[in-house]
Design a protein around this motif. Sequence first.
Motif, PDB file in Angstrom:
ATOM      1  N   ALA A   1       0.831  -1.210   0.000  1.00 37.85           N
ATOM      2  CA  ALA A   1       0.000   0.000   0.000  1.00 37.85           C
ATOM      3  C   ALA A   1       0.863   1.256   0.000  1.00 37.85           C
ATOM      4  O   ALA A   1       0.491   2.279  -0.596  1.00 37.85           O
ATOM      5  N   ARG A   2       2.013   1.197   0.641  1.00 42.59           N
ATOM      6  CA  ARG A   2       2.919   2.348   0.635  1.00 42.59           C
ATOM      7  C   ARG A   2       3.528   2.546  -0.758  1.00 42.59           C
ATOM      8  O   ARG A   2       3.758   3.680  -1.193  1.00 42.59           O
ATOM      9  N   ILE A   3       3.805   1.440  -1.448  1.00 42.66           N
ATOM     10  CA  ILE A   3       4.329   1.546  -2.821  1.00 42.66           C
ATOM     11  C   ILE A   3       3.301   2.227  -3.718  1.00 42.66           C
ATOM     12  O   ILE A   3       3.629   3.132  -4.499  1.00 42.66           O
ATOM     13  N   HIS A   4       2.054   1.800  -3.620  1.00 51.80           N
ATOM     14  CA  HIS A   4       0.992   2.427  -4.416  1.00 51.80           C
ATOM     15  C   HIS A   4       0.857   3.903  -4.069  1.00 51.80           C
ATOM     16  O   HIS A   4       0.652   4.749  -4.958  1.00 51.80           O
ATOM     17  N   TYR A   5       0.967   4.241  -2.806  1.00 52.67           N
ATOM     18  CA  TYR A   5       0.862   5.640  -2.394  1.00 52.67           C
ATOM     19  C   TYR A   5       1.985   6.473  -3.013  1.00 52.67           C
ATOM     20  O   TYR A   5       1.760   7.606  -3.461  1.00 52.67           O
ATOM     21  N   ILE A   6       3.196   5.931  -3.033  1.00 51.25           N
ATOM     22  CA  ILE A   6       4.323   6.661  -3.623  1.00 51.25           C
ATOM     23  C   ILE A   6       4.092   6.894  -5.112  1.00 51.25           C
ATOM     24  O   ILE A   6       4.328   7.992  -5.634  1.00 51.25           O
ATOM     25  N   PHE A   7       3.603   5.870  -5.808  1.00 56.67           N
ATOM     26  CA  PHE A   7       3.342   6.011  -7.243  1.00 56.67           C
ATOM     27  C   PHE A   7       2.288   7.083  -7.526  1.00 56.67           C
ATOM     28  O   PHE A   7       2.516   7.994  -8.329  1.00 56.67           O
ATOM     29  N   GLN A   8       1.131   6.973  -6.874  1.00 61.97           N
ATOM     30  CA  GLN A   8      -0.010   7.809  -7.233  1.00 61.97           C
ATOM     31  C   GLN A   8      -0.044   9.142  -6.495  1.00 61.97           C
ATOM     32  O   GLN A   8      -0.339  10.174  -7.098  1.00 61.97           O
ATOM     33  N   ASN A   9       0.226   9.144  -5.211  1.00 63.33           N
ATOM     34  CA  ASN A   9       0.051  10.363  -4.425  1.00 63.33           C
ATOM     35  C   ASN A   9       1.301  11.223  -4.343  1.00 63.33           C
ATOM     36  O   ASN A   9       1.213  12.383  -3.940  1.00 63.33           O
ATOM     37  N   ILE A  10       2.438  10.655  -4.674  1.00 64.62           N
ATOM     38  CA  ILE A  10       3.674  11.437  -4.621  1.00 64.62           C
ATOM     39  C   ILE A  10       4.216  11.675  -6.033  1.00 64.62           C
ATOM     40  O   ILE A  10       4.362  12.828  -6.458  1.00 64.62           O
ATOM     41  N   PHE A  11       4.479  10.582  -6.771  1.00 68.04           N
ATOM     42  CA  PHE A  11       5.101  10.720  -8.093  1.00 68.04           C
ATOM     43  C   PHE A  11       4.149  11.366  -9.099  1.00 68.04           C
ATOM     44  O   PHE A  11       4.437  12.436  -9.656  1.00 68.04           O
ATOM     45  N   VAL A  12       3.005  10.741  -9.332  1.00 68.06           N
ATOM     46  CA  VAL A  12       2.058  11.252 -10.341  1.00 68.06           C
ATOM     47  C   VAL A  12       1.567  12.645  -9.966  1.00 68.06           C
ATOM     48  O   VAL A  12       1.507  13.554 -10.804  1.00 68.06           O
ATOM     49  N   LYS A  13       1.215  12.832  -8.712  1.00 66.71           N
ATOM     50  CA  LYS A  13       0.683  14.129  -8.284  1.00 66.71           C
ATOM     51  C   LYS A  13       1.714  15.233  -8.457  1.00 66.71           C
ATOM     52  O   LYS A  13       1.391  16.357  -8.858  1.00 66.71           O
ATOM     53  N   SER A  14       2.982  14.936  -8.157  1.00 67.15           N
ATOM     54  CA  SER A  14       4.033  15.948  -8.311  1.00 67.15           C
ATOM     55  C   SER A  14       4.228  16.331  -9.765  1.00 67.15           C
ATOM     56  O   SER A  14       4.417  17.515 -10.087  1.00 67.15           O
ATOM     57  N   LEU A  15       4.185  15.348 -10.674  1.00 61.61           N
ATOM     58  CA  LEU A  15       4.333  15.662 -12.103  1.00 61.61           C
ATOM     59  C   LEU A  15       3.156  16.479 -12.616  1.00 61.61           C
ATOM     60  O   LEU A  15       3.327  17.384 -13.436  1.00 61.61           O
ATOM     61  N   GLU A  16       1.950  16.160 -12.140  1.00 59.53           N
ATOM     62  CA  GLU A  16       0.777  16.888 -12.608  1.00 59.53           C
ATOM     63  C   GLU A  16       0.761  18.322 -12.099  1.00 59.53           C
ATOM     64  O   GLU A  16       0.220  19.212 -12.764  1.00 59.53           O
ATOM     65  N   GLU A  17       1.331  18.552 -10.939  1.00 65.06           N
ATOM     66  CA  GLU A  17       1.339  19.906 -10.379  1.00 65.06           C
ATOM     67  C   GLU A  17       2.440  20.778 -10.983  1.00 65.06           C
ATOM     68  O   GLU A  17       2.411  21.998 -10.820  1.00 65.06           O
TER      69      GLU A  17
END
Length: 741
Positions: free
Chosen positions: A378-394
């Motif tokens: 669950a932490r891996i998924h969080y890093i992918f979606q809530n940290i990596f993807v979100k940072s690129l989109e912002e």
Amino acid sequence: MAEEQAAESSNNVAAPLGHSVIPMVNKLQDIFAQLGSQSTIELPQVAVVGSQSSGKSSVLEALVGRDFLPRGNDICTRRPLVLQLVQRKRNADGTEDEWGEFLHLPGKKFFDFNEIRREIQAETEREAGGNKGVSDKQIRLKIFSPNVLDITLVDLPGLTKVAVGDQPSDIEARIRTMIMSYIKLQTCLILAVTPANSDLANSDALQMAGIADPDGYRTIGVITKLDIMDRGTDARNFLLGKVIPLRLGYVGVVNRSQEDIMMNRSIKDALIAEEKFFRSRPVYGDLADRCGISQLAKKLNQILVQHIKTVLPGLKSRISASLVTVAKEHASYGEITESKAGQGALLLNILSKYSEAYSSMIEGKNKEMSTSELSGGARIHYIFQNIFVKSLEEFDPCEDLTDDDIHTAIRNATGPRSALFVPEVPFEVLVRRQIALLLDPSLQCARFIYDELVKMSHRCMVNELQRFPILRKRMDEVIGNFLWEGLEPSETMIGHMIEMEMDYINTSHPNFIGGRKALEVARQQIKAPRVAATIFRQKDTGDLEIAPNPEKNIKSRAIVGRHVNGIVPEQGVRPPANVENTTPSVSSTSATWGISSIFGISDRSSIKENSTSKPSSEPIQSIIDHGVSLIHLREPPIVLRPSETHTDEAAIEITATRLLLKSYYDIVRKNIEDFVPKAIMHFLVNHTKKELHNVFIRKLYRDNLFEEMLQEPDEVSVKRKRTRETLRVLQQAFRVSAQFL
């Protein structure tokens, strides 16, 4: 008479019950005494609390009916004495057998109670020294007699104010702490002993009982030395609870005096004298159930039995829960294995269990799933979606690009010529630079996942690993190196993906905005504010603007065109006529603005050059011969920037370029958001799950390493021995409790 029958009936009911549950509790106390202070099971008991010389020892001896406790003017009770009174039947011939047994001397019976006193003194001195020292280690004494009721009491050291002998200066605080460790337990009844010739409001025993039992549900008050109260005073209000009320009430007793003890007056005679005292005092006539040692014994027996009945339901469940916990801990320490075959099987089992547990943590199937925080996969998924993807989109790809930067790039791409269209080169240069910005966060994402996998390897616990710290260390080294090896191809793949996006700019992508659309949007964004401003001025002045002179407009546009190319003519110098004639009109320029790859224009219109240029009427030498020129050119500055003022055409170029950059960056960003997690999962996460067990076998499963890795530290052996003993005690206690519950 009716009250006596009721009391007798109550005693008859309590006695059979007391004969069942109190002996059971006594057995449990003996069993758990083997563990000493390690026992965590709280058993019902009665703690006797009072200040030094309050008469505690006299009360206990009166309950037993024999002299057996150490006596003296100073502190006598220096270790907690657990006193179990066991009622037994008289012999068939009517004789009575009474004896005592110490738990530290199993099988030895003391029929002489003077020997019991000497053994208590000797055992106290063995632990606490011979000069008034105090210890919290218990002495356990069991007395069998037909003259007692089944009661278990704990005689605690008396509260004192001044240190004597070998006692530390903080002796009062230490004794209070010891007493509080007993009476704070909800399973402990408190027998608070206070002499009648002292102020009850200042009683140390009642004060401590009030702290441990503020509601008074577990406290029984004992008023001693009623016979030495001042003449004209009595303890009636004390016994009725009018001074300090207690829910379980008070009992008044008469102790033997020091003279009686010195004269060897028997306790039997003292009990007879006590009975005469109360009978001769009319003030206590209606308080017979609250006066005398016999009433205290009955009251204690009844309250203790009722108290045991209250706590018994949870007692067995606590013993059962402790049994399961200790059995599990004991199993985790395993057994000692010395053969190579046994060691190999044990190691293989540990490696297999660890690999399975690690994979389960990643997949979210581990048995010990946390409900308080995200863990594992669950932490891996969080890093992918809530940290990596979100940072690129912002992230805004044009955030660090000013209009002047884009304008300069466009001008640099034209070289020495004037730009007829928006050049393709600056777009590709700028968009490649923005794509390159995606590399660092992508690599950082891979490092984050690597760190999470390392943390999971540390959290992943197999019970058997607690026994073998060397094996655990070697396994951490192996998995750490293995994860690092998996990180390298992940980072390489991410680098290749970024390079591929930079190497081929696909302007034919269906989601790309394209040149025509970018120009349309750019024109709308530039012209809309100006139209609004014109309407505002018309409304403000009420006059319409006069149409500009076409000839003048053409000239001004020619000048603007030169201005855009960085050539700003001096004021007052008229440009040559042929420049005005050859300057393309704005309409023709707008119609053909753009490049084929971005703007989709396949048939460009050629701009005809003026083929009828006027030949020079004079040679250059003749012009020079006329004299020195009055025009002097300035040296060009080291750093050149385009003009800071942008024409409409320049503004449209800049806006269109920004739209193209953002459009293409979004395409690449979505590709990276999709491909980077896939690369990390393939090369790092899934590869680790599939190959971890094989790597362990290849690196660690070697005969020459078995003995080293399966070596136990000394503390593990100690823990195994301790838990084995605790398990044995709990099994005995469970069997005893099962017989009565």
